[in-house]
Design a protein around this motif. Structure first.
Motif, mmCIF file in Angstrom:
data_model
loop_
_atom_site.group_PDB
_atom_site.id
_atom_site.type_symbol
_atom_site.label_atom_id
_atom_site.label_comp_id
_atom_site.label_asym_id
_atom_site.label_seq_id
_atom_site.Cartn_x
_atom_site.Cartn_y
_atom_site.Cartn_z
ATOM 1 N N GLY A 136 0.835 -1.152 -0.033
ATOM 2 C CA GLY A 136 -0.014 0.140 0.160
ATOM 3 C C GLY A 136 0.886 1.167 0.164
ATOM 4 N N PRO A 137 0.321 2.159 -0.591
ATOM 5 C CA PRO A 137 1.101 3.700 -0.697
ATOM 6 C C PRO A 137 1.303 4.389 0.498
ATOM 7 C CG PRO A 137 -0.875 3.706 -1.948
ATOM 8 C CD PRO A 137 -0.710 2.301 -1.548
ATOM 9 N N ALA A 138 0.365 4.024 1.543
ATOM 10 C CA ALA A 138 0.542 4.683 2.797
ATOM 11 C C ALA A 138 1.797 3.916 3.585
ATOM 12 C CB ALA A 138 -0.616 4.578 3.652
ATOM 13 N N HIS A 139 2.242 2.798 3.117
ATOM 14 C CA HIS A 139 3.154 2.005 3.710
ATOM 15 C C HIS A 139 4.487 1.962 3.014
ATOM 16 C CE1 HIS A 139 4.779 -0.788 6.677
ATOM 17 N NE2 HIS A 139 4.081 -1.808 6.585
ATOM 18 N N GLY A 140 4.657 0.792 2.785
ATOM 19 C CA GLY A 140 6.022 0.226 1.892
ATOM 20 C C GLY A 140 5.758 0.959 0.455
#
Ligand code: SDX
Length: 431
Positions: A263-267
């Motif tokens: 996910g773009p909010a994470h890795g």
């Protein structure tokens, strides 16, 4: 843990004691276990912003002071003196290895790097433009099919073999995904090379040419793997713990962690940072994008900025920025230099902006890592795969800690129900 207590006055005027547990360092935790049994209420913490999900002795982070320690060792010292394989041993076993322990571990990893030939057939089913993270998750998930009958999560020896296979085989799977995407033949591992050199040769060598690893590239990549190796109860690690808590095959728990990391909010942020810098394009456009990031009605966020825990600086970003300088200086007229200069200017202007100062938004681990990957010739679509290669040892370490805890329970949170009150079924003809 030592016992103190929070004293709560319940709505009906009674006093309720909630025990406090103290760790080695960092915030105490209030044990709310008896709250539901006693009061019939749950705690409520969407996103688990203030919730400790477990006790762990693997990694410690302090968001205010920008501290990151693996098994008590500051990441800055490990970055300066250690290497990724030694950090893998440390995270998995809790102590730095002796020379003979390190040699034995390194040999074990080097001799587990090959894949079952049948596993390579999975890649033939993917379209050439499949995203490498999807391929990584799928092929790692398929390991639970290959090793289904030989993985007893309660057998310490099986847990060790699982750990060695994940650390050793992920680079081979990652490189195979890359080779598929560029239509080149898979390159087999070479056990005479160390972890990072072996990965680079599987990525960039071809049967028709000799290949020599660039020492600067290997050094930069080894450092990035160290800095990504673990980060306490982040989204993907918590996913691995939760999936594994049901006793599921551990390879499928790792596959779940890979999916959460994407996910773009994470890795996935490192890939998103490069796409954002490409979109900004030029220093003259920075103010426009900073305005978009501050606009509540605009979904645009400054990728690579902000962190759930670090509210002053991400110690990994500091180290990676310096390494980015070194890599770009060592690869003369590298066409990533303008991108790096744009990133430096964006960081400078954002850190002076009241919005970012007020919301404690600083560059995180993902802000500069993509620039190094790009300078090393790794395509943007592979950036999160690189994150997964480093983080895989953290996922395995946390899974082992969770599954070997004698008090381990299946993770099963509750909720606040805000749906319809009870009502009767309405026959179709009456709707
Ligand atoms: C990683 O958990 C880990 O340890 C993760 C990680 C690891 O090693 O495993 O460190 C790796 O995932 C690093 C983070 C990579 N993600 C990004 O760079 C994506 C951009 N960052 C944001 O999406 C955000 O900062 C998060 C997801 C990282 C953190 O989100 P939080 O903690 O849930 O904070 P939030 O979304 O509630 O933001 C607080 C405020 C909000 O404004 P208000 O609602 O208070 O008005 O800050 C704003 C947000 O709108 N904000 C941003 C922003 N990040 C937060 N505004 C603009 N740009 C941003 N990047």
């Amino acid at each position: 843990m030592t016992e103190e207590a929070y004293r709560l006055i319940t709505p009906d005027g009674h006093e309720l004691e909630l025990p406090v547990h103290k760790g080695t360092t960092g915030p105490d935790v209030v044990d709310i276990g008896r709250l539901y049994n006693n009061q019939g209420v749950f705690t409520y913490d969407p996103g688990f912003i203030a919730t400790g999900s477990c006790a762990s002795d693997i990694t410690f982070i302090d968001g205010e002071k920008g501290i990151l320690m693996y098994r008590g060792y500051p990441v800055e010292q490990l970055a300066e003196h250690s290497n990724f394989i030694e950090v893998c041993y440390l995270l998995l076993n809790g102590e730095l290895p002796t020379a003979s322990e390190l040699e034995e571990f390194d040999t074990t990893i080097r001799t587990h790097t090959m894949l079952n030939e049948g596993m390579l057939n999975f890649f033939k089913g993917f379209r050439y433009n499949a995203h490498p993270m999807a391929m990584l998750s799928a092929v790692v998930g398929s390991m639970s099919a290959y090793y289904h009958d030989t993985t007893d999560v309660h057998n310490p020896e099986h847990r060790d073999i699982f750990a060695h296979r994940i650390v050793a085989k992920l680079p081979t799977i990652a490189a195979a995904a890359y080779k598929l995407s560029i239509g080149q033949p898979f390159m087999y591992p070479k056990n005479g090379l160390n972890y990072t050199e072996n990965f680079l040769q599987m990525m960039f060598s071809v049967p028709a040419e000799r290949y020599e690893t660039d020492p600067i590239q290997a050094e930069a990549l080894d450092l990035l793997f160290i800095l990504h190796a673990d980060h306490e109860q982040n989204c993907s690690t918590s996913t691995v713990r939760m999936a594994g808590s049901s006793g599921a095959n551990p390879y499928s728990a790792i596959a779940a962690g890979i999916s959460a990391l994407w996910g773009p909010a994470h890795g996935g942020a490192n890939e998103a940072v490069l796409r954002m810098l490409d979109e900004i394009g030029d220093v003259s456009q920075i103010d426009k994008y900073l305005a978009k990031a501050k606009d509540k009605d605009d979904p645009f966020r400054l990728m690579g900025f902000g962190h759930r825990v670090y509210k002053n600086f991400d110690p990994r970003a500091t180290i990676i920025r310096e390494m980015a300088h070194k890599v770009l200086n060592s690869l003369p007229n590298n066409n990533e230099t303008p991108l790096f200069e744009l990133a430096l200017k964006l960081e400078e202007l954002a850190l002076k902006d009241d919005y970012f100062i007020e919301k404690n938004l600083y560059p995180n681990v993902d802000f500069y890592s993509g620039i190094i990957y790009k300078a090393l010739g790794i395509p943007t679509s592979m950036f999160t795969v690189m994150f997964a290669l480093g983080r895989s040892v953290g996922w395995v370490s946390h899974w082992r800690e969770m599954i070997s805890d004698p008090n381990q329970k299946i993770a099963r949170p509750r909720q606040l129900y805000v749906g319809a009150a009870e009502r009767d079924y309405v026959p179709l003809e009456k709707r």
